[in-house]
Design a protein around this motif. Structure first.
Motif, PDB file in Angstrom:
ATOM      1  N   GLU A 160       7.084  12.077  -8.602  1.00  0.00           N
ATOM      2  CA  GLU A 160       7.146  11.701  -7.076  1.00  0.00           C
ATOM      3  C   GLU A 160       6.231  10.405  -7.041  1.00  0.00           C
ATOM      4  OE1 GLU A 160       5.526  14.616  -7.993  1.00  0.00           O
ATOM      5  OE2 GLU A 160       6.913  16.002  -7.335  1.00  0.00           O
ATOM      6  N   ASN A 161       6.750   9.581  -6.019  1.00  0.00           N
ATOM      7  CA  ASN A 161       5.938   8.458  -5.647  1.00  0.00           C
ATOM      8  C   ASN A 161       4.828   8.868  -5.423  1.00  0.00           C
ATOM      9  OD1 ASN A 161       7.839   6.463  -6.530  1.00  0.00           O
ATOM     10  ND2 ASN A 161       8.811   6.369  -4.519  1.00  0.00           N
ATOM     11  N   SER A 162       4.003   7.856  -5.235  1.00  0.00           N
ATOM     12  CA  SER A 162       2.547   7.856  -4.521  1.00  0.00           C
ATOM     13  C   SER A 162       2.380   7.089  -3.311  1.00  0.00           C
ATOM     14  CB  SER A 162       1.263   7.754  -5.447  1.00  0.00           C
ATOM     15  OG  SER A 162       1.155   8.235  -6.775  1.00  0.00           O
ATOM     16  N   CYS A 163       1.480   7.003  -2.468  1.00  0.00           N
ATOM     17  CA  CYS A 163       1.611   6.375  -1.341  1.00  0.00           C
ATOM     18  C   CYS A 163      -0.037   5.666  -1.243  1.00  0.00           C
ATOM     19  CB  CYS A 163       1.732   7.084  -0.271  1.00  0.00           C
ATOM     20  SG  CYS A 163       1.195   6.203   1.380  1.00  0.00           S
ATOM     21  N   TYR A 164       0.022   4.478  -1.257  1.00  0.00           N
ATOM     22  CA  TYR A 164      -1.232   3.632  -1.225  1.00  0.00           C
ATOM     23  C   TYR A 164      -1.523   3.193   0.248  1.00  0.00           C
ATOM     24  CZ  TYR A 164      -4.992   0.120  -2.046  1.00  0.00           C
ATOM     25  OH  TYR A 164      -6.095  -0.585  -1.863  1.00  0.00           O
ATOM     26  N   LEU A 165      -2.524   3.689   0.942  1.00  0.00           N
ATOM     27  CA  LEU A 165      -2.908   3.362   2.338  1.00  0.00           C
ATOM     28  C   LEU A 165      -3.869   2.193   1.990  1.00  0.00           C
ATOM     29  CD1 LEU A 165      -4.496   5.950   4.659  1.00  0.00           C
ATOM     30  CD2 LEU A 165      -5.123   3.664   4.815  1.00  0.00           C
ATOM     31  N   GLN A 166      -3.236   1.077   2.160  1.00  0.00           N
ATOM     32  CA  GLN A 166      -3.898   0.007   1.880  1.00  0.00           C
ATOM     33  C   GLN A 166      -4.677  -0.887   3.064  1.00  0.00           C
ATOM     34  OE1 GLN A 166      -1.405  -3.599   0.528  1.00  0.00           O
ATOM     35  NE2 GLN A 166      -3.122  -4.481  -0.510  1.00  0.00           N
TER      36      GLN A 166
ATOM     37  N   HIS B  44       4.714   3.647  -3.964  1.00  0.00           N
ATOM     38  CA  HIS B  44       4.771   3.145  -5.342  1.00  0.00           C
ATOM     39  C   HIS B  44       5.034   4.238  -6.446  1.00  0.00           C
ATOM     40  CE1 HIS B  44       0.789   4.130  -6.584  1.00  0.00           C
ATOM     41  NE2 HIS B  44       0.408   3.997  -5.388  1.00  0.00           N
ATOM     42  N   ARG B  45       5.527   4.199  -7.494  1.00  0.00           N
ATOM     43  CA  ARG B  45       5.990   4.777  -8.781  1.00  0.00           C
ATOM     44  C   ARG B  45       4.448   4.948  -9.313  1.00  0.00           C
ATOM     45  NH1 ARG B  45      10.727   6.326  -7.962  1.00  0.00           N
ATOM     46  NH2 ARG B  45      12.193   4.841  -8.360  1.00  0.00           N
ATOM     47  N   SER B  46       4.363   6.261 -10.015  1.00  0.00           N
ATOM     48  CA  SER B  46       3.207   6.649 -10.714  1.00  0.00           C
ATOM     49  C   SER B  46       3.677   7.000 -12.205  1.00  0.00           C
ATOM     50  CB  SER B  46       2.287   7.576  -9.906  1.00  0.00           C
ATOM     51  OG  SER B  46       1.503   8.318 -10.804  1.00  0.00           O
ATOM     52  N   ASN B  47       2.813   6.640 -12.959  1.00  0.00           N
ATOM     53  CA  ASN B  47       3.143   7.292 -14.399  1.00  0.00           C
ATOM     54  C   ASN B  47       2.662   8.924 -14.618  1.00  0.00           C
ATOM     55  OD1 ASN B  47       4.261   4.889 -15.080  1.00  0.00           O
ATOM     56  ND2 ASN B  47       2.367   4.205 -15.923  1.00  0.00           N
ATOM     57  N   TRP B  48       1.804   9.337 -13.571  1.00  0.00           N
ATOM     58  CA  TRP B  48       1.325  10.750 -13.616  1.00  0.00           C
ATOM     59  C   TRP B  48       1.980  11.723 -12.721  1.00  0.00           C
ATOM     60  CZ3 TRP B  48      -4.910  10.866 -14.240  1.00  0.00           C
ATOM     61  CH2 TRP B  48      -5.036   9.880 -14.935  1.00  0.00           C
ATOM     62  N   SER B  49       3.154  11.254 -12.282  1.00  0.00           N
ATOM     63  CA  SER B  49       3.994  12.359 -11.572  1.00  0.00           C
ATOM     64  C   SER B  49       5.256  11.558 -11.446  1.00  0.00           C
ATOM     65  CB  SER B  49       3.252  12.563 -10.178  1.00  0.00           C
ATOM     66  OG  SER B  49       3.474  11.386  -9.392  1.00  0.00           O
TER      67      SER B  49
ATOM     68  N   LYS C  12       4.593  12.395   2.830  1.00  0.00           N
ATOM     69  CA  LYS C  12       4.938  13.777   2.460  1.00  0.00           C
ATOM     70  C   LYS C  12       6.588  13.854   2.623  1.00  0.00           C
ATOM     71  CE  LYS C  12       4.139  18.661   2.553  1.00  0.00           C
ATOM     72  NZ  LYS C  12       3.440  19.869   3.075  1.00  0.00           N
ATOM     73  N   ALA C  13       6.854  13.666   3.823  1.00  0.00           N
ATOM     74  CA  ALA C  13       8.242  13.701   4.337  1.00  0.00           C
ATOM     75  C   ALA C  13       9.233  12.784   3.622  1.00  0.00           C
ATOM     76  CB  ALA C  13       8.551  13.482   5.725  1.00  0.00           C
ATOM     77  N   ASP C  14       8.552  11.739   3.029  1.00  0.00           N
ATOM     78  CA  ASP C  14       9.310  10.774   2.053  1.00  0.00           C
ATOM     79  C   ASP C  14       9.073  11.150   0.601  1.00  0.00           C
ATOM     80  OD1 ASP C  14      10.170   9.282   4.344  1.00  0.00           O
ATOM     81  OD2 ASP C  14       8.657   7.747   4.247  1.00  0.00           O
ATOM     82  N   GLY C  15       8.600  12.260   0.290  1.00  0.00           N
ATOM     83  CA  GLY C  15       8.539  12.771  -0.895  1.00  0.00           C
ATOM     84  C   GLY C  15       7.534  12.286  -1.706  1.00  0.00           C
ATOM     85  N   CYS C  16       6.481  11.647  -1.403  1.00  0.00           N
ATOM     86  CA  CYS C  16       5.360  11.255  -2.177  1.00  0.00           C
ATOM     87  C   CYS C  16       4.508  12.505  -2.382  1.00  0.00           C
ATOM     88  CB  CYS C  16       4.317  10.191  -1.337  1.00  0.00           C
ATOM     89  SG  CYS C  16       5.223   8.510  -1.192  1.00  0.00           S
ATOM     90  N   GLY C  17       3.886  12.348  -3.630  1.00  0.00           N
ATOM     91  CA  GLY C  17       3.138  13.416  -4.247  1.00  0.00           C
ATOM     92  C   GLY C  17       1.625  13.191  -3.876  1.00  0.00           C
ATOM     93  N   LYS C  18       1.067  11.969  -3.505  1.00  0.00           N
ATOM     94  CA  LYS C  18      -0.411  11.892  -3.039  1.00  0.00           C
ATOM     95  C   LYS C  18      -0.336  10.789  -2.205  1.00  0.00           C
ATOM     96  CE  LYS C  18      -2.422   9.185  -6.526  1.00  0.00           C
ATOM     97  NZ  LYS C  18      -3.340   8.840  -7.936  1.00  0.00           N
ATOM     98  N   VAL C  19      -1.608  10.555  -1.442  1.00  0.00           N
ATOM     99  CA  VAL C  19      -1.762   9.525  -0.771  1.00  0.00           C
ATOM    100  C   VAL C  19      -3.152   9.146  -1.065  1.00  0.00           C
ATOM    101  CG1 VAL C  19      -2.653   8.439   1.506  1.00  0.00           C
ATOM    102  CG2 VAL C  19      -0.761   9.887   1.398  1.00  0.00           C
ATOM    103  N   HIS C  20      -3.703   7.722  -1.638  1.00  0.00           N
ATOM    104  CA  HIS C  20      -4.875   7.338  -1.949  1.00  0.00           C
ATOM    105  C   HIS C  20      -5.224   6.133  -1.369  1.00  0.00           C
ATOM    106  CE1 HIS C  20      -3.173   4.330  -4.985  1.00  0.00           C
ATOM    107  NE2 HIS C  20      -2.081   5.003  -4.766  1.00  0.00           N
ATOM    108  N   TRP C  21      -6.578   5.695  -1.363  1.00  0.00           N
ATOM    109  CA  TRP C  21      -6.952   4.308  -0.890  1.00  0.00           C
ATOM    110  C   TRP C  21      -8.368   3.965  -1.330  1.00  0.00           C
ATOM    111  CZ3 TRP C  21      -6.689   8.820   1.817  1.00  0.00           C
ATOM    112  CH2 TRP C  21      -7.659   9.679   2.625  1.00  0.00           C
ATOM    113  N   LEU C  22      -8.731   2.636  -0.846  1.00  0.00           N
ATOM    114  CA  LEU C  22     -10.118   2.416  -1.443  1.00  0.00           C
ATOM    115  C   LEU C  22     -10.622   1.821  -0.057  1.00  0.00           C
ATOM    116  CD1 LEU C  22      -9.066  -0.236  -4.275  1.00  0.00           C
ATOM    117  CD2 LEU C  22      -9.853   2.104  -4.509  1.00  0.00           C
ATOM    118  N   THR C  23     -12.170   1.858  -0.276  1.00  0.00           N
ATOM    119  CA  THR C  23     -12.779   1.126   0.834  1.00  0.00           C
ATOM    120  C   THR C  23     -14.068   0.686   0.359  1.00  0.00           C
ATOM    121  OG1 THR C  23     -13.750   1.377   3.121  1.00  0.00           O
ATOM    122  CG2 THR C  23     -14.375   3.025   1.624  1.00  0.00           C
ATOM    123  N   HIS C  24     -14.682  -0.216   0.874  1.00  0.00           N
ATOM    124  CA  HIS C  24     -15.968  -0.844   0.259  1.00  0.00           C
ATOM    125  C   HIS C  24     -16.935   0.056   0.345  1.00  0.00           C
ATOM    126  CE1 HIS C  24     -19.320  -3.907  -0.277  1.00  0.00           C
ATOM    127  NE2 HIS C  24     -18.298  -4.669  -0.743  1.00  0.00           N
ATOM    128  N   GLU C  25     -17.864  -0.097  -0.476  1.00  0.00           N
ATOM    129  CA  GLU C  25     -19.087   1.117  -0.663  1.00  0.00           C
ATOM    130  C   GLU C  25     -20.096   1.155   0.563  1.00  0.00           C
ATOM    131  OE1 GLU C  25     -21.731  -1.758  -3.458  1.00  0.00           O
ATOM    132  OE2 GLU C  25     -20.620  -0.120  -4.216  1.00  0.00           O
TER     133      GLU C  25
END
Length: 148
Positions: free
Chosen positions: A78-84, A71-76, A110-123
């Motif tokens: 490069e695209n970002s990657c959300y590990l859902q 997905h796009r990011s307003n902070w970079s 990284k190979a697809d040009g993303c600048g970061k990977v991020h995700w959530l998990t339950h506490e």
């Protein structure tokens, strides 16, 4: 024990992916209409969609699943990657499958040009959090949401 192989899904992998997807939903006490799961699968195998999935295979059996979205990011630029979605079959937890799936996402994004990977998990997902704290940073953000 046979070696672990991780590869992106193809249309032929639906019967291997679906039980892991259903186990993931069960883990999070969630139920989705079949139409949503079918739509998710169709998006995962459509090359024109920003969604992706990979399965971890061992001995001819899928033992782990990861779904991720670019997905796009307003902070970079490069695209970002959300590990859902990430799930390892209960019989294979603690064997490194989860880490390998995340590392696969890192390398693919990284190979697809993303600048970061991020995700959530339950506490309460303490076991997963122990892994995540070893392979990623914890930024301290709190999620807010409202269903529409």
């Amino acid at each position: 024990m046979s070696p672990l192989e991780i590869r992106q899904v193809s249309a032929a992998d639906h019967t291997a992916w679906l039980p892991l997807w259903q186990a993931y939903l069960t883990f999070y006490n969630t139920q989705l209409p079949d139409a949503v799961s079918q739509s998710t699968w169709q998006r995962l195998v459509d090359a024109d969609e920003p969604t992706h999935s990979a399965l971890a295979w061992q001995g001819g059996k899928a033992v782990g699943m990861v779904n991720f979205i670019y997905h796009r990011s307003n902070w970079s630029i490069e695209n970002s990657c959300y590990l859902q979605d990430l799930l390892v079959d209960s019989a294979h937890r603690g064997t490194g499958v989860g880490r390998k799936l995340i590392e696969f996402v890192y390398a693919t994004a990284k190979a697809d040009g993303c600048g970061k990977v991020h995700w959530l998990t339950h506490e309460t997902n303490a076991t997963a959090i122990q892994l995540y704290e070893r392979i990623a940073e914890r930024p301290g953000l709190i999620q807010f949401r409202k269903a529409l």
